[in-house]
Design a protein around this motif. Sequence first.
Motif, PDB file in Angstrom:
ATOM      1  N   SER A 290      11.804  -9.113  -4.320  1.00  0.00           N
ATOM      2  CA  SER A 290      11.349  -7.992  -4.840  1.00  0.00           C
ATOM      3  C   SER A 290      10.107  -7.576  -4.068  1.00  0.00           C
ATOM      4  O   SER A 290       9.459  -8.493  -3.336  1.00  0.00           O
ATOM      5  CB  SER A 290      10.956  -8.031  -6.275  1.00  0.00           C
ATOM      6  N   ALA A 291       9.644  -6.191  -4.102  1.00  0.00           N
ATOM      7  CA  ALA A 291       8.388  -5.955  -3.626  1.00  0.00           C
ATOM      8  C   ALA A 291       7.635  -4.789  -4.852  1.00  0.00           C
ATOM      9  O   ALA A 291       8.551  -3.955  -4.960  1.00  0.00           O
ATOM     10  CB  ALA A 291       8.389  -5.562  -2.400  1.00  0.00           C
ATOM     11  N   GLN A 292       6.539  -5.071  -5.174  1.00  0.00           N
ATOM     12  CA  GLN A 292       5.913  -3.976  -6.105  1.00  0.00           C
ATOM     13  C   GLN A 292       4.778  -3.177  -5.376  1.00  0.00           C
ATOM     14  O   GLN A 292       3.714  -3.878  -4.523  1.00  0.00           O
ATOM     15  CB  GLN A 292       5.084  -4.523  -7.315  1.00  0.00           C
ATOM     16  N   ASN A 293       4.628  -1.925  -5.508  1.00  0.00           N
ATOM     17  CA  ASN A 293       3.465  -1.297  -4.858  1.00  0.00           C
ATOM     18  C   ASN A 293       2.316  -1.363  -5.901  1.00  0.00           C
ATOM     19  O   ASN A 293       2.333  -2.016  -6.643  1.00  0.00           O
ATOM     20  CB  ASN A 293       3.963   0.247  -4.760  1.00  0.00           C
ATOM     21  N   ALA A 294       1.224  -0.507  -5.407  1.00  0.00           N
ATOM     22  CA  ALA A 294      -0.065  -0.828  -6.079  1.00  0.00           C
ATOM     23  C   ALA A 294      -0.040  -0.459  -7.523  1.00  0.00           C
ATOM     24  O   ALA A 294      -0.733  -0.950  -8.520  1.00  0.00           O
ATOM     25  CB  ALA A 294      -0.948   0.188  -5.387  1.00  0.00           C
ATOM     26  N   SER A 295       0.949   0.492  -7.964  1.00  0.00           N
ATOM     27  CA  SER A 295       1.015   0.756  -9.258  1.00  0.00           C
ATOM     28  C   SER A 295       1.975  -0.177 -10.228  1.00  0.00           C
ATOM     29  O   SER A 295       2.158   0.005 -11.276  1.00  0.00           O
ATOM     30  CB  SER A 295       1.617   2.253  -9.348  1.00  0.00           C
ATOM     31  N   GLY A 296       2.483  -1.177  -9.616  1.00  0.00           N
ATOM     32  CA  GLY A 296       3.345  -1.857 -10.245  1.00  0.00           C
ATOM     33  C   GLY A 296       4.800  -1.623 -10.039  1.00  0.00           C
ATOM     34  O   GLY A 296       5.681  -2.492 -10.847  1.00  0.00           O
ATOM     35  N   GLN A 297       5.177  -0.648  -9.578  1.00  0.00           N
ATOM     36  CA  GLN A 297       6.688  -0.070  -9.469  1.00  0.00           C
ATOM     37  C   GLN A 297       7.272  -1.080  -8.338  1.00  0.00           C
ATOM     38  O   GLN A 297       6.562  -1.411  -7.247  1.00  0.00           O
ATOM     39  CB  GLN A 297       6.679   1.397  -8.936  1.00  0.00           C
ATOM     40  N   TYR A 298       8.364  -1.326  -8.667  1.00  0.00           N
ATOM     41  CA  TYR A 298       9.446  -2.130  -7.672  1.00  0.00           C
ATOM     42  C   TYR A 298       9.883  -1.094  -6.560  1.00  0.00           C
ATOM     43  O   TYR A 298      10.183  -0.018  -6.747  1.00  0.00           O
ATOM     44  CB  TYR A 298      10.379  -2.936  -8.120  1.00  0.00           C
ATOM     45  N   ILE A 299       9.702  -1.636  -5.457  1.00  0.00           N
ATOM     46  CA  ILE A 299      10.286  -0.878  -4.238  1.00  0.00           C
ATOM     47  C   ILE A 299      11.722  -1.057  -4.073  1.00  0.00           C
ATOM     48  O   ILE A 299      12.028  -2.072  -3.949  1.00  0.00           O
ATOM     49  CB  ILE A 299       9.507  -1.218  -2.807  1.00  0.00           C
ATOM     50  N   ALA A 409       4.888  -9.518  -3.752  1.00  0.00           N
ATOM     51  CA  ALA A 409       6.175  -9.550  -3.189  1.00  0.00           C
ATOM     52  C   ALA A 409       6.689 -11.160  -3.624  1.00  0.00           C
ATOM     53  O   ALA A 409       6.116 -11.884  -3.462  1.00  0.00           O
ATOM     54  CB  ALA A 409       6.030  -9.313  -1.727  1.00  0.00           C
ATOM     55  N   ILE A 410       8.070 -11.176  -3.975  1.00  0.00           N
ATOM     56  CA  ILE A 410       8.705 -12.358  -4.285  1.00  0.00           C
ATOM     57  C   ILE A 410       9.773 -12.670  -3.508  1.00  0.00           C
ATOM     58  O   ILE A 410      10.734 -11.623  -3.401  1.00  0.00           O
ATOM     59  CB  ILE A 410       8.882 -12.637  -5.800  1.00  0.00           C
TER      60      ILE A 410
END
Length: 1009
Positions: A290-299, A409-410
């Motif tokens: 996974s990867a999250q943007n600055a607002s916490g949304q998953y990309i 990002a995990i």
Amino acid sequence: MSTIRVRRGVLASSMALALFAPHAFAQTSNTSSSNTSSSDQQTSQQSTSSSGQQANQKQAVKLQTVTVTGSMIPRVEVEGPAPVVSLTGEQIKDQGFTTLWEFLDSLPQVGQQSSDPAAWGSSSVNARSVNLRNVGPGFSLLLIDGHRVVDYPQPLNKQSNFQNYNNLPTGMIDHVEILASGASSIYGSDAVAGVINVILKKNYQGDELQVTGGGATRGGRRYGDINFFGGKSGENWHVLYNVEKSNRTALWGMDRPYEDSVSDAGYGSWSPASRMFGYQYDAQGAIALSAQNASGQYITPPAGTCGKFTNSQLSHSYSTTASGTQVTGVTDNGYYCSQPALFQNWVLTPGSRNNSGYVAGEYDFKDTSLQLYGSVALYDTVGISNTQLPVEATGQFYDQTTGQVINQAIRQLTAQEMGTSANTHDREQNWNLQTGLRGSFDDSRFNWDVNLNSQKYTVREDYTGIDVNAMNNFFLGKQLGTTAGGLPIYAMNWQQWWNPITPQQYGQFAVSGENTSSSWLDQVQARINGDLYKLPWVDEPIGWAAVLEAAHNGFLLSPDARGDNNNFQNPFGAYLTGGGTRQRYSFGNEFRVPVLDSVTWTISGRLDKYHDASRADVARTWGTGLEWRPYDGLLLRGSYGTNFKAPDMQAIYLTGSTSPIGDYVDPLQCINAIKAGQNNSTWCSQVQRPTSQYYNLTTEGSRLLQPQTGHSWTYGFVWQIPGVQGLSFSADYWHMGVDNAIQYLDPGTVLVDEAGCLTGLQVNGSSALSTYTAHVPGSQYCKMVTQMVQRNAAGQIVSEESGPINEASLYVSGIDASLDYKLQTENWGNFTANINYTDNLEYKQRVLASDPLQNTRYNNVASRITWIGNWHKGDWDVSISGVRDGGLRSPNYGSCNTLPNGIQPSMITVQSGTETVATGVCQVTVNGANVTVPDTEYTGHTPVWITWNTSVAYQFNPAMNLKLTVSNIFDRVSTIPYYAGGFEFVTTGQTGSEYNGREIFLTFDYKID
């Protein structure tokens, strides 16, 4: 010059077989029945020393003297003042147990384990402890042939000493005896809850080969064992030898389908979002990629990404907000790759490879009473375990490649990418050498024994780790500077991030680590016993025994030096260092006084002097027991004793071991978030934090620790039931307590208590608060625990301390009962049967003297029953046995039932004296006000757990025997309670929390000569 052990055939269903203080040196016979091969013993059932004096008491009187459990004085009566459990090695195998620990863990007197062998972060994955009476593994003493056993080198739960019951091969065991009552006045430290003595085979004549194979019918746990033993004798000498090789494969999560999916968590633990949209894997830390943007949304990953990885699928994340009983909002968090089979690469039960050898011998000097004896044993074991594979978890950074801030990002690696299963191998060697000389004087009136013993235990732990910096460089590239706001800048390699890598690429940041540890014990012991004089009004003389001991022991932990660096990730989550030594000098006396022909009084006392870095100095203990036989078929008995346990050497000498913590709950921040109306705060659940939110946990010992003191008593009876030959019944009440006990303040407890002490509140469920009642805010404990946590200006944890203190108290009590029956028939064969029952009545504990003493009995398995029956006729032997565990409180017991939409109300509690009592009334919070909801307290229990085992053996001829053994006949495995969540989902602490299912073994036994 060896002491004999009374056979079950002589005294039906007797349980007081000799405990064998070092060979017990009673001057009786040159052949000890305890030294007879188990193949020569009649197959019989499990029993206890409380199984009863038989009606034919004259048989017992004619027996030669034996050393009774918990005593140094040989005697004719096989019943003592306290109950004892005994089983032969063959009986252990008949019930389907392949290791000593499996057998001990099934006994009614043994409580739940304090450490799950499969748990993440375990520091002793290959060892198994025994927890007599649920007092704690460190309060039970393991002996082999009456001698203390060296401690396992690695600490239990990263904290304390214990002894390993998992490396002793069953093929070498003649029989095992368990005294589940305090015996420090005889054996010294650690014998607070009791003593377990393993008697190895002796005096076998000829050679014999046993081959066993089998495994679980559900898959996994394949087992093979080859055991060769034999003995040779001359005119004045005897030698016994035993070599055993066994292999048990690990049980993997993939071997048990119900453990193969994260969504198998109990439905009661599903959040509102999970119930609306399906189970959310990210809520349980099961992110694969996974990867999250600055607002916490998953990309959203590129199309087809998840399918490229094994054990990965595309998942959609949602979170909810709630007010009162209603879900008021739903947030779409986007898509990521999840692991539906989170535990498939985790070991549920570790595997092992064992190679063991044992040689023992005796030499009688002609025309003297002297006998020289000695033995050498080597236990070589390789334990195989595994938990989570390496994972990349970034903190917040600016990605130059996409021009955006990445919040986190995990990336979970897979076995295919690594080219290895990344198992941990614990390579162990345990040496045990002893020699001794014994004899008698004054026309054999007194017997003496001098013994020298030396043991060493080493563990080399090989494991797979990663270089975090190198892994970051591989996926993120080198840092390119920082932003104006202070964020690190990287140019992330998204091609490598969204696609599987090769084993060669993995090699760029893979490392292999090695932790080593060792412990040693050198001891000398001198014993003497004999008859003093007779009182004028009784027939038996006063018995006396004395013991003088000196011992030197120590340990050393030598972890991989790179483990002290946050850039080096290992599977244990700890960097444990420390080492130290201890010297002990002991002197003990025991007297057995026949007050009347029917009344016997025993009294013992012991003095132990310690030299180490703790405050332990001199420990004085004493014990006494009374036996009254009003007639031949009845024994009334009781015992009392004081006990102590010296501070664990690990608790004293562990140095400042520091480990990074990145997967945790922060109760203080959770409470503050709930008070602010942020009920979905991530601080309230255990999730993997960004690297920037990791903190350092320091665990170290204390040189201010004092010995832990205790007491124990028992009283009961043994009754040969009149009119029914071979039927006996016993019942004993037992009680034991420990004061000034060493309490380890674990990290979770420290954080919960810190929050409670600072706010006066505690978290109920995931979104409700209630009054904190464990400790009084402003108390000495609260002052101490709040100083153990350091936070930054934003309230995030910077560091935490954890360690031992001398404060706790624990008191336990219960009832043991046993029923034994033996029937011999002319045409139908011989039958034996035994039932053992333990009911744990109380389990009261507290951390500080100012804390309430609460009975938490139902947090443990309250009762257990075991039974075994045997039928022998001609060439056939058949046995059937079983275990019944009482129910255990289910997860979430005492809290409110979760509402159908997944919201969990909080329970209203009131203070009643020193206890906090649940009212059964539930509430939710609406606009800062508490509102009662029509709900009730959850009182679910795990079901009663019953398993059955059987064995069938046929003797083809005097040299050849074949045996089929089936354990867990009906193939039972654990069910998942309604509210179960977290690792493995099943409730730990009872036999029912197991995954093995039915296991079948076939044993071929061939007597060579």
